[in-house]
Design a protein around this motif. Structure first.
Motif, PDB file in Angstrom:
ATOM      1  N   THR A 147       0.863  -1.266  -0.043  1.00  0.00           N
ATOM      2  CA  THR A 147       0.047   0.089  -0.142  1.00  0.00           C
ATOM      3  C   THR A 147       0.769   1.083  -0.071  1.00  0.00           C
ATOM      4  N   ALA A 148       0.711   2.243  -1.025  1.00  0.00           N
ATOM      5  CA  ALA A 148       1.557   3.328  -1.062  1.00  0.00           C
ATOM      6  C   ALA A 148       0.830   3.962  -2.379  1.00  0.00           C
ATOM      7  N   MET A 149       1.564   5.316  -2.512  1.00  0.00           N
ATOM      8  CA  MET A 149       1.375   6.175  -3.718  1.00  0.00           C
ATOM      9  C   MET A 149       2.199   5.586  -4.770  1.00  0.00           C
ATOM     10  N   TYR A 150       1.966   5.268  -5.950  1.00  0.00           N
ATOM     11  CA  TYR A 150       3.031   4.761  -6.812  1.00  0.00           C
ATOM     12  C   TYR A 150       3.183   5.785  -7.904  1.00  0.00           C
ATOM     13  N   TYR A 151       4.511   6.018  -8.255  1.00  0.00           N
ATOM     14  CA  TYR A 151       4.758   7.102  -9.077  1.00  0.00           C
ATOM     15  C   TYR A 151       5.715   6.493 -10.371  1.00  0.00           C
ATOM     16  N   CYS A 152       5.341   7.062 -11.526  1.00  0.00           N
ATOM     17  CA  CYS A 152       6.098   6.743 -12.691  1.00  0.00           C
ATOM     18  C   CYS A 152       7.032   7.765 -12.993  1.00  0.00           C
ATOM     19  N   ALA A 153       8.317   7.028 -13.295  1.00  0.00           N
ATOM     20  CA  ALA A 153       9.597   8.161 -13.016  1.00  0.00           C
ATOM     21  C   ALA A 153      10.435   8.041 -14.532  1.00  0.00           C
ATOM     22  N   SER A 154      11.152   8.744 -14.748  1.00  0.00           N
ATOM     23  CA  SER A 154      12.248   8.845 -15.829  1.00  0.00           C
ATOM     24  C   SER A 154      13.316   9.389 -15.412  1.00  0.00           C
ATOM     25  N   ASP A 155      14.506   8.972 -16.138  1.00  0.00           N
ATOM     26  CA  ASP A 155      15.863   9.487 -15.974  1.00  0.00           C
ATOM     27  C   ASP A 155      16.770   9.315 -17.087  1.00  0.00           C
ATOM     28  N   ASP A 156      17.559  10.509 -17.425  1.00  0.00           N
ATOM     29  CA  ASP A 156      18.285  10.784 -18.710  1.00  0.00           C
ATOM     30  C   ASP A 156      19.651  10.852 -18.387  1.00  0.00           C
ATOM     31  N   ARG A 157      20.057  10.479 -17.254  1.00  0.00           N
ATOM     32  CA  ARG A 157      21.486  10.776 -16.693  1.00  0.00           C
ATOM     33  C   ARG A 157      22.386   9.680 -17.103  1.00  0.00           C
ATOM     34  N   GLY A 158      21.945   8.434 -17.193  1.00  0.00           N
ATOM     35  CA  GLY A 158      22.598   7.366 -17.824  1.00  0.00           C
ATOM     36  C   GLY A 158      22.069   6.084 -16.697  1.00  0.00           C
ATOM     37  N   SER A 159      22.341   5.058 -17.396  1.00  0.00           N
ATOM     38  CA  SER A 159      21.816   3.740 -16.747  1.00  0.00           C
ATOM     39  C   SER A 159      22.025   3.470 -15.438  1.00  0.00           C
ATOM     40  N   TYR A 160      23.291   3.997 -14.789  1.00  0.00           N
ATOM     41  CA  TYR A 160      23.631   3.974 -13.237  1.00  0.00           C
ATOM     42  C   TYR A 160      22.386   4.397 -12.569  1.00  0.00           C
ATOM     43  N   TYR A 161      21.839   5.352 -12.811  1.00  0.00           N
ATOM     44  CA  TYR A 161      20.698   5.893 -12.148  1.00  0.00           C
ATOM     45  C   TYR A 161      19.565   4.745 -11.930  1.00  0.00           C
ATOM     46  N   CYS A 162      19.344   4.086 -13.220  1.00  0.00           N
ATOM     47  CA  CYS A 162      18.289   2.984 -13.395  1.00  0.00           C
ATOM     48  C   CYS A 162      18.463   1.686 -12.847  1.00  0.00           C
ATOM     49  N   GLN A 163      19.746   1.680 -11.936  1.00  0.00           N
ATOM     50  CA  GLN A 163      20.004   0.372 -11.272  1.00  0.00           C
ATOM     51  C   GLN A 163      19.629   0.576  -9.695  1.00  0.00           C
ATOM     52  N   PRO A 164      19.262  -0.391  -9.206  1.00  0.00           N
ATOM     53  CA  PRO A 164      18.891  -0.430  -7.721  1.00  0.00           C
ATOM     54  C   PRO A 164      19.812   0.158  -6.921  1.00  0.00           C
ATOM     55  N   PRO A 165      19.602   1.080  -6.010  1.00  0.00           N
ATOM     56  CA  PRO A 165      18.244   1.233  -5.486  1.00  0.00           C
ATOM     57  C   PRO A 165      17.354   2.272  -6.135  1.00  0.00           C
ATOM     58  N   PHE A 166      18.013   2.758  -7.283  1.00  0.00           N
ATOM     59  CA  PHE A 166      17.254   3.660  -8.373  1.00  0.00           C
ATOM     60  C   PHE A 166      17.433   5.161  -7.999  1.00  0.00           C
ATOM     61  N   ASP A 167      17.543   6.065  -8.839  1.00  0.00           N
ATOM     62  CA  ASP A 167      17.647   7.530  -8.465  1.00  0.00           C
ATOM     63  C   ASP A 167      17.025   8.201  -9.708  1.00  0.00           C
ATOM     64  N   PHE A 168      15.627   8.436  -9.794  1.00  0.00           N
ATOM     65  CA  PHE A 168      15.122   9.083 -11.102  1.00  0.00           C
ATOM     66  C   PHE A 168      14.912  10.481 -10.817  1.00  0.00           C
ATOM     67  N   SER A 169      14.970  11.227 -11.753  1.00  0.00           N
ATOM     68  CA  SER A 169      15.058  12.652 -11.779  1.00  0.00           C
ATOM     69  C   SER A 169      13.616  13.462 -12.166  1.00  0.00           C
ATOM     70  N   SER A 170      12.735  12.476 -12.614  1.00  0.00           N
ATOM     71  CA  SER A 170      11.456  13.297 -12.889  1.00  0.00           C
ATOM     72  C   SER A 170      10.320  12.389 -12.573  1.00  0.00           C
ATOM     73  N   TRP A 171       9.082  12.551 -12.088  1.00  0.00           N
ATOM     74  CA  TRP A 171       8.034  11.871 -12.074  1.00  0.00           C
ATOM     75  C   TRP A 171       6.685  12.390 -12.102  1.00  0.00           C
ATOM     76  N   GLY A 172       5.728  11.378 -11.894  1.00  0.00           N
ATOM     77  CA  GLY A 172       4.454  12.217 -12.113  1.00  0.00           C
ATOM     78  C   GLY A 172       3.749  12.459 -10.939  1.00  0.00           C
ATOM     79  N   GLN A 173       2.389  12.539 -11.072  1.00  0.00           N
ATOM     80  CA  GLN A 173       1.612  12.851  -9.878  1.00  0.00           C
ATOM     81  C   GLN A 173       1.356  11.824  -8.885  1.00  0.00           C
TER      82      GLN A 173
END
Length: 124
Positions: free
Chosen positions: A90-116
């Motif tokens: 149970t939580a608020m779930y957010y879609c996210a994106s990142d364009d800084r490189g695949s490193y940020y898309c590996q666990p634990p993840f660090d996305f730079s943009s997201w939705g509502q």
């Protein structure tokens, strides 16, 4: 400015499934890593999954084997299929994106943009 719009949240009993969708617009969609994270009240943000340009998926241990991320490039849409849901999901779930490189898309993840966000509630 890009926009990420989530849908598909709702209430479900433990053991049930939900599929979240995220429509991406205004971004150079093919240049972004896409993903999902969640945040429950009083808890830290938790990265869940990402999908790279080539379709490679990465998952947090907490959802591995239960959640599946996918994308449809023709529809500019990213999905999160969630099975065997638990009350702790149970939580608020957010879609996210990142364009800084695949490193940020590996666990634990660090996305730079997201939705509502879209709310998911799992009852026991």
């Amino acid at each position: 400015q890009g926009q990420l719009v989530e849908s598909g949240g709702g209430s479900v009993e433990a053991g049930g499934s939900l599929r979240l969708s995220c429509v991406v617009s205004g971004l150079s969609y093919s240049n972004y890593c896409m993903g999902w994270f969640r945040q429950a009240p009083g808890k830290e943000r938790e990265g869940l999954a990402s999908i790279l340009l080539d379709g490679t998926a990465n998952y947090a241990d907490s959802v591995k084997g239960r959640f599946t991320i996918s994308k449809d490039d023709n529809k500019n849409t990213v999905y999160l299929q969630m099975n065997s849901l638990k009350p702790e999901d149970t939580a608020m779930y957010y879609c996210a994106s990142d364009d800084r490189g695949s490193y940020y898309c590996q666990p634990p993840f660090d996305f730079s943009s997201w939705g509502q966000g879209t709310q998911v509630a799992v009852s026991s």
